[in-house]
Design a protein around this motif. Structure first.
Motif, PDB file in Angstrom:
ATOM      1  N   VAL B  66     -25.165 -13.407  -0.786  1.00 54.82           N
ATOM      2  CA  VAL B  66     -23.966 -12.871  -1.676  1.00 54.82           C
ATOM      3  C   VAL B  66     -23.092 -12.007  -1.111  1.00 54.82           C
ATOM      4  O   VAL B  66     -22.025 -12.200  -1.105  1.00 54.82           O
ATOM      5  CB  VAL B  66     -24.769 -11.708  -3.088  1.00 54.82           C
ATOM      6  CG1 VAL B  66     -23.545 -11.106  -3.663  1.00 54.82           C
ATOM      7  CG2 VAL B  66     -25.514 -12.591  -3.768  1.00 54.82           C
ATOM      8  N   ASN B  67     -23.799 -11.084  -0.080  1.00 51.34           N
ATOM      9  CA  ASN B  67     -22.824 -10.344   0.726  1.00 51.34           C
ATOM     10  C   ASN B  67     -22.163 -11.226   1.791  1.00 51.34           C
ATOM     11  O   ASN B  67     -20.647 -11.164   1.797  1.00 51.34           O
ATOM     12  CB  ASN B  67     -23.594  -9.810   1.746  1.00 51.34           C
ATOM     13  CG  ASN B  67     -23.952  -8.233   1.106  1.00 51.34           C
ATOM     14  OD1 ASN B  67     -23.501  -8.015   0.109  1.00 51.34           O
ATOM     15  ND2 ASN B  67     -24.829  -7.341   1.654  1.00 51.34           N
ATOM     16  N   LYS B  72     -16.625 -12.955   3.060  1.00 48.92           N
ATOM     17  CA  LYS B  72     -15.649 -14.123   3.205  1.00 48.92           C
ATOM     18  C   LYS B  72     -14.447 -14.043   2.251  1.00 48.92           C
ATOM     19  O   LYS B  72     -13.037 -14.238   2.624  1.00 48.92           O
ATOM     20  CB  LYS B  72     -16.348 -15.365   3.255  1.00 48.92           C
ATOM     21  CG  LYS B  72     -15.514 -16.483   4.176  1.00 48.92           C
ATOM     22  CD  LYS B  72     -16.657 -17.556   4.316  1.00 48.92           C
ATOM     23  CE  LYS B  72     -17.741 -17.493   5.122  1.00 48.92           C
ATOM     24  NZ  LYS B  72     -18.726 -18.371   4.955  1.00 48.92           N
ATOM     25  N   GLU B  73     -14.821 -13.899   0.892  1.00 52.18           N
ATOM     26  CA  GLU B  73     -13.802 -13.942   0.116  1.00 52.18           C
ATOM     27  C   GLU B  73     -12.676 -12.802  -0.075  1.00 52.18           C
ATOM     28  O   GLU B  73     -11.641 -12.774   0.134  1.00 52.18           O
ATOM     29  CB  GLU B  73     -14.531 -13.900  -1.463  1.00 52.18           C
ATOM     30  CG  GLU B  73     -13.639 -14.245  -2.604  1.00 52.18           C
ATOM     31  CD  GLU B  73     -14.325 -13.971  -3.820  1.00 52.18           C
ATOM     32  OE1 GLU B  73     -15.261 -14.130  -3.782  1.00 52.18           O
ATOM     33  OE2 GLU B  73     -13.821 -13.709  -4.988  1.00 52.18           O
ATOM     34  N   TYR B 106      -7.038 -10.909   8.604  1.00 55.46           N
ATOM     35  CA  TYR B 106      -8.464  -9.967   8.750  1.00 55.46           C
ATOM     36  C   TYR B 106      -9.427 -11.071   8.996  1.00 55.46           C
ATOM     37  O   TYR B 106      -9.659 -12.118   8.530  1.00 55.46           O
ATOM     38  CB  TYR B 106      -8.660  -9.677   7.185  1.00 55.46           C
ATOM     39  CG  TYR B 106      -7.997  -8.318   6.889  1.00 55.46           C
ATOM     40  CD1 TYR B 106      -6.608  -8.416   6.616  1.00 55.46           C
ATOM     41  CD2 TYR B 106      -8.737  -7.038   6.762  1.00 55.46           C
ATOM     42  CE1 TYR B 106      -5.849  -7.489   6.237  1.00 55.46           C
ATOM     43  CE2 TYR B 106      -8.047  -6.023   6.262  1.00 55.46           C
ATOM     44  CZ  TYR B 106      -6.599  -5.955   5.774  1.00 55.46           C
ATOM     45  OH  TYR B 106      -5.898  -5.086   5.556  1.00 55.46           O
ATOM     46  N   LEU B 107     -10.286 -10.641   9.873  1.00 57.77           N
ATOM     47  CA  LEU B 107     -11.344 -11.475  10.379  1.00 57.77           C
ATOM     48  C   LEU B 107     -12.762 -10.606   9.762  1.00 57.77           C
ATOM     49  O   LEU B 107     -12.873  -9.317  10.406  1.00 57.77           O
ATOM     50  CB  LEU B 107     -11.406 -11.620  11.832  1.00 57.77           C
ATOM     51  CG  LEU B 107     -10.473 -12.616  12.703  1.00 57.77           C
ATOM     52  CD1 LEU B 107     -10.619 -12.220  13.932  1.00 57.77           C
ATOM     53  CD2 LEU B 107     -10.746 -14.023  12.173  1.00 57.77           C
ATOM     54  N   PRO B 108     -13.492 -11.048   9.039  1.00 60.59           N
ATOM     55  CA  PRO B 108     -14.770 -10.412   8.614  1.00 60.59           C
ATOM     56  C   PRO B 108     -15.691 -10.552   9.782  1.00 60.59           C
ATOM     57  O   PRO B 108     -15.966 -11.590  10.482  1.00 60.59           O
ATOM     58  CB  PRO B 108     -15.199 -10.998   7.420  1.00 60.59           C
ATOM     59  CG  PRO B 108     -14.514 -12.514   7.530  1.00 60.59           C
ATOM     60  CD  PRO B 108     -13.458 -12.556   8.375  1.00 60.59           C
ATOM     61  N   ALA B 109     -16.821  -9.554   9.956  1.00 63.20           N
ATOM     62  CA  ALA B 109     -17.579  -9.396  11.085  1.00 63.20           C
ATOM     63  C   ALA B 109     -18.664  -8.512  10.475  1.00 63.20           C
ATOM     64  O   ALA B 109     -18.549  -7.556   9.750  1.00 63.20           O
ATOM     65  CB  ALA B 109     -17.153  -9.008  12.205  1.00 63.20           C
ATOM     66  N   ASN B 253     -23.622   3.844   6.838  1.00 64.15           N
ATOM     67  CA  ASN B 253     -24.165   2.744   6.123  1.00 64.15           C
ATOM     68  C   ASN B 253     -23.354   1.394   6.307  1.00 64.15           C
ATOM     69  O   ASN B 253     -23.105   0.470   5.319  1.00 64.15           O
ATOM     70  CB  ASN B 253     -24.521   2.662   4.562  1.00 64.15           C
ATOM     71  CG  ASN B 253     -23.194   3.340   3.968  1.00 64.15           C
ATOM     72  OD1 ASN B 253     -22.308   3.214   4.513  1.00 64.15           O
ATOM     73  ND2 ASN B 253     -23.315   3.663   2.776  1.00 64.15           N
ATOM     74  N   LEU B 254     -22.750   1.331   7.506  1.00 62.14           N
ATOM     75  CA  LEU B 254     -21.804   0.292   7.737  1.00 62.14           C
ATOM     76  C   LEU B 254     -22.557  -0.946   7.777  1.00 62.14           C
ATOM     77  O   LEU B 254     -23.439  -1.189   8.668  1.00 62.14           O
ATOM     78  CB  LEU B 254     -21.122   0.355   9.188  1.00 62.14           C
ATOM     79  CG  LEU B 254     -19.667   0.325   9.366  1.00 62.14           C
ATOM     80  CD1 LEU B 254     -18.798   1.054   8.221  1.00 62.14           C
ATOM     81  CD2 LEU B 254     -19.364   0.806  10.799  1.00 62.14           C
ATOM     82  N   GLN B 255     -21.867  -2.160   7.162  1.00 61.99           N
ATOM     83  CA  GLN B 255     -22.658  -3.682   7.228  1.00 61.99           C
ATOM     84  C   GLN B 255     -21.532  -4.520   7.436  1.00 61.99           C
ATOM     85  O   GLN B 255     -21.980  -5.338   8.327  1.00 61.99           O
ATOM     86  CB  GLN B 255     -23.412  -3.843   6.061  1.00 61.99           C
ATOM     87  CG  GLN B 255     -24.745  -3.201   5.701  1.00 61.99           C
ATOM     88  CD  GLN B 255     -25.180  -3.694   4.457  1.00 61.99           C
ATOM     89  OE1 GLN B 255     -24.612  -4.248   3.659  1.00 61.99           O
ATOM     90  NE2 GLN B 255     -26.616  -3.692   4.756  1.00 61.99           N
ATOM     91  N   TYR B 256     -20.294  -4.644   6.959  1.00 60.38           N
ATOM     92  CA  TYR B 256     -19.442  -5.326   7.326  1.00 60.38           C
ATOM     93  C   TYR B 256     -17.834  -4.625   7.719  1.00 60.38           C
ATOM     94  O   TYR B 256     -17.979  -3.558   7.360  1.00 60.38           O
ATOM     95  CB  TYR B 256     -19.217  -6.318   6.075  1.00 60.38           C
ATOM     96  CG  TYR B 256     -20.176  -7.176   5.864  1.00 60.38           C
ATOM     97  CD1 TYR B 256     -20.053  -8.512   6.340  1.00 60.38           C
ATOM     98  CD2 TYR B 256     -21.404  -7.087   5.110  1.00 60.38           C
ATOM     99  CE1 TYR B 256     -21.005  -9.442   6.384  1.00 60.38           C
ATOM    100  CE2 TYR B 256     -22.600  -8.053   4.853  1.00 60.38           C
ATOM    101  CZ  TYR B 256     -22.112  -9.117   5.333  1.00 60.38           C
ATOM    102  OH  TYR B 256     -22.945 -10.158   5.267  1.00 60.38           O
ATOM    103  N   VAL B 257     -17.452  -5.301   8.856  1.00 64.85           N
ATOM    104  CA  VAL B 257     -16.110  -4.646   9.281  1.00 64.85           C
ATOM    105  C   VAL B 257     -14.998  -5.804   9.144  1.00 64.85           C
ATOM    106  O   VAL B 257     -15.582  -6.914   9.190  1.00 64.85           O
ATOM    107  CB  VAL B 257     -16.291  -3.994  10.375  1.00 64.85           C
ATOM    108  CG1 VAL B 257     -17.064  -2.964  10.287  1.00 64.85           C
ATOM    109  CG2 VAL B 257     -16.644  -4.937  11.672  1.00 64.85           C
ATOM    110  N   TYR B 258     -13.835  -5.334   9.030  1.00 59.78           N
ATOM    111  CA  TYR B 258     -12.729  -6.264   9.167  1.00 59.78           C
ATOM    112  C   TYR B 258     -12.081  -6.111  10.317  1.00 59.78           C
ATOM    113  O   TYR B 258     -11.557  -4.947  10.666  1.00 59.78           O
ATOM    114  CB  TYR B 258     -11.818  -6.206   8.092  1.00 59.78           C
ATOM    115  CG  TYR B 258     -12.293  -6.593   6.767  1.00 59.78           C
ATOM    116  CD1 TYR B 258     -13.001  -7.894   6.604  1.00 59.78           C
ATOM    117  CD2 TYR B 258     -12.111  -5.829   5.719  1.00 59.78           C
ATOM    118  CE1 TYR B 258     -13.590  -8.361   5.262  1.00 59.78           C
ATOM    119  CE2 TYR B 258     -12.570  -6.369   4.463  1.00 59.78           C
ATOM    120  CZ  TYR B 258     -13.353  -7.551   4.299  1.00 59.78           C
ATOM    121  OH  TYR B 258     -13.829  -7.862   3.150  1.00 59.78           O
ATOM    122  N   VAL B 259     -11.942  -6.941  11.439  1.00 64.37           N
ATOM    123  CA  VAL B 259     -10.920  -6.878  12.527  1.00 64.37           C
ATOM    124  C   VAL B 259      -9.598  -7.333  12.144  1.00 64.37           C
ATOM    125  O   VAL B 259      -9.794  -8.458  11.579  1.00 64.37           O
ATOM    126  CB  VAL B 259     -11.833  -7.734  13.653  1.00 64.37           C
ATOM    127  CG1 VAL B 259     -10.797  -7.565  15.012  1.00 64.37           C
ATOM    128  CG2 VAL B 259     -13.107  -7.387  13.831  1.00 64.37           C
TER     129      VAL B 259
END
Lengths: 171, 279
Positions: B66-67, B72-73, B106-109, B253-259
């Motif tokens: 789900v994450n 991505k979305e 935006y690039l998800p990472a 609690n960082l899990q995803y970031v956007y570059v």
């Protein structure tokens, strides 16, 4: 003899009832300490009383107190526990057959015995009262503090009453 | 039968206790509204809690999938929003290089290694040069707030110099009056929810609760929310004002970031370097 005991107990009950309901009910220290002097009635019932009668009297007294405190069942339950503690303590410490004294009292049984006896009874009674009143465990510290402070207050009043009314009789 | 009777008789005090105690409790629970509501609620609460725990386990099993799809979305949507917002209407229509003039992408990472307890914190993410990441790109949090700047890049991985690093300075502005300042974590500050904005000109009026956003100078796009002013006029010893702010994002609690990929980054850098040389 027998009728004298009955009458003296009835008088004691009425006196304690009035003191408890009309005076002590309005006294409290910062919501922390509430004395319940009426337990003295159960404490001072004669030694030879049958267990069932003791339970019925204690439970009845508790119900009457509940009616005036609007907490039906709380004091009744506590008084049942009080009766059990009283029976256990007396059966352990006092010789069953030859009671020298007709009833537990400060002058008759000695200071040490009476303080221990009333302290234990009062403690368990108050423990039940305050825990049933709070009815949750997450404020257990507050409940215990209230219970202990009230114990001290009640014990003080019980001893005071004993000193006032029974000292003279022993001489 | 006789033995039973003797047994009951010997311990009658205890059995009486049970009878009267139960009677008392029943009276208590049946007649006092408070106790009744508590007992009913706790039984209900028990059942409810059991179901809830079951659900949590179920949901947890699907969480990774789900994450991924959500991140991505989100990246897609954010790119779209920026594209819509930054269409430059003053531009000459004959420009052919792009369909829409999108400056930022935006690039998800995914965060592989997070760090927030040290004086200088470095975060590692799972995208690298092959995904188009270059040093000095801006990194922001998926919810709100800035994370830091890309530091080193390998083929598949990259490290981020987090805001919680002594060398990180980010140009920010007070949202209500666009007064500039620079965002730093601050010396002797070990609170990951707190940072400082320094170098605010002396005449600027600000008050507690003002929103701080990125200024648009540097790598970050304009208007990314950073935090809220908690204390103004922190003494710095120079002629500028400083403010203590509460960060919007939680580094723990960082899990995803956007570059953020800035299409004109190289161009901007070269241009600014040129101007500096001329001075």
């Amino acid at each position: 003899m027998n009728s004298r005991v009955v009458i003296s107990n009835i008088v004691r009950w009425v006196l304690l009832f009035f003191v408890q309901v009309f005076l002590l009910r309005n006294i409290g220290f910062y919501n922390l300490s509430a004395p319940f002097i009426y337990v003295l009635f159960v404490l001072a019932l004669p030694f030879g009383i049958p267990n069932l009668l003791l339970y019925i009297l204690a439970f009845g007294t508790g119900i009457v107190m509940d009616a005036f405190y609007d907490t039906l069942g709380v004091h009744a339950t506590a008084c049942a526990v009080l009766a059990f503690v009283r029976i256990s303590f007396i059966s352990v410490t006092v010789n069953r057959d030859g009671f020298d004294e007709p009833e537990p009292s400060l002058s008759g049984m000695g200071f040490k015995w009476f303080v221990l006896y009333s302290l234990l009874c009062i403690f368990f009674h108050h423990l039940v009262v305050f825990f049933l009143e709070a009815f949750r465990l997450n404020e257990i510290g507050y409940t215990l503090v209230r219970c202990l402070l009230s114990c001290i207050f009640t014990l003080f009043l019980v001893l005071l009453a004993q000193f006032i009314f029974y000292k003279r009789k022993s001489r | 039968m006789r033995n039973l009777w003797i047994f009951l008789n010997r311990y009658n005090a205890f059995f009486f206790l049970i009878i009267f105690f139960v009677a008392g409790i029943i009276l208590t629970v049946r007649n006092n509204a408070y106790q009744r509501s508590v007992t009913l609620n706790s039984t209900n609460g028990l059942v409810g809690a059991a179901y809830e725990h079951l659900n949590v386990v179920k949901r947890y099993l699907n969480l990774g999938m789900v994450n991924d799809s959500l991140a991505k979305e989100n990246a897609l949507l954010k790119t779209e929003i920026l594209a819509l917002r930054s269409i430059d209407s003053a531009k000459d229509v004959t420009v052919k290089d792009t369909l829409r003039n999108v400056q930022y992408t935006y690039l998800p990472a995914k965060v592989i290694k997070n760090s927030f307890t040290l004086r200088n914190n470095i975060i590692t993410i799972n995208k690298g040069r092959l995904d188009g990441i270059e040093p000095d790109m801006a990194v922001i949090s998926p919810q709100q707030g800035v994370i830091g700047l890309v530091r080193d890049v390998s083929d598949h991985l990259a490290t981020i110099r987090s805001l919680l690093h002594k060398d990180t300075r980010i140009s920010v502005a007070i949202k209500k009056n666009n007064a500039l300042g620079s965002l730093i974590w601050g010396d002797r500050n070990f609170d990951i929810r707190k940072a400082f904005v320094t170098d605010i000109p002396n005449h600027v009026k600000m008050s507690v609760g003002d929103t701080i956003v990125t200024s648009g100078a540097g790598e970050f796009p304009i208007g990314v929310p950073v935090g809220r002013v908690r204390k103004t006029n922190v003494s710095t010893g120079d002629n500028f004002l400083a403010a203590e702010i509460t960060l919007f994002n939680d580094f723990s609690n960082l899990q995803y970031v956007y570059v953020i990929k800035n299409k004109y980054a190289a161009e901007q850098k070269a241009l600014e370097l040129n101007s500096k040389n001329d001075e």
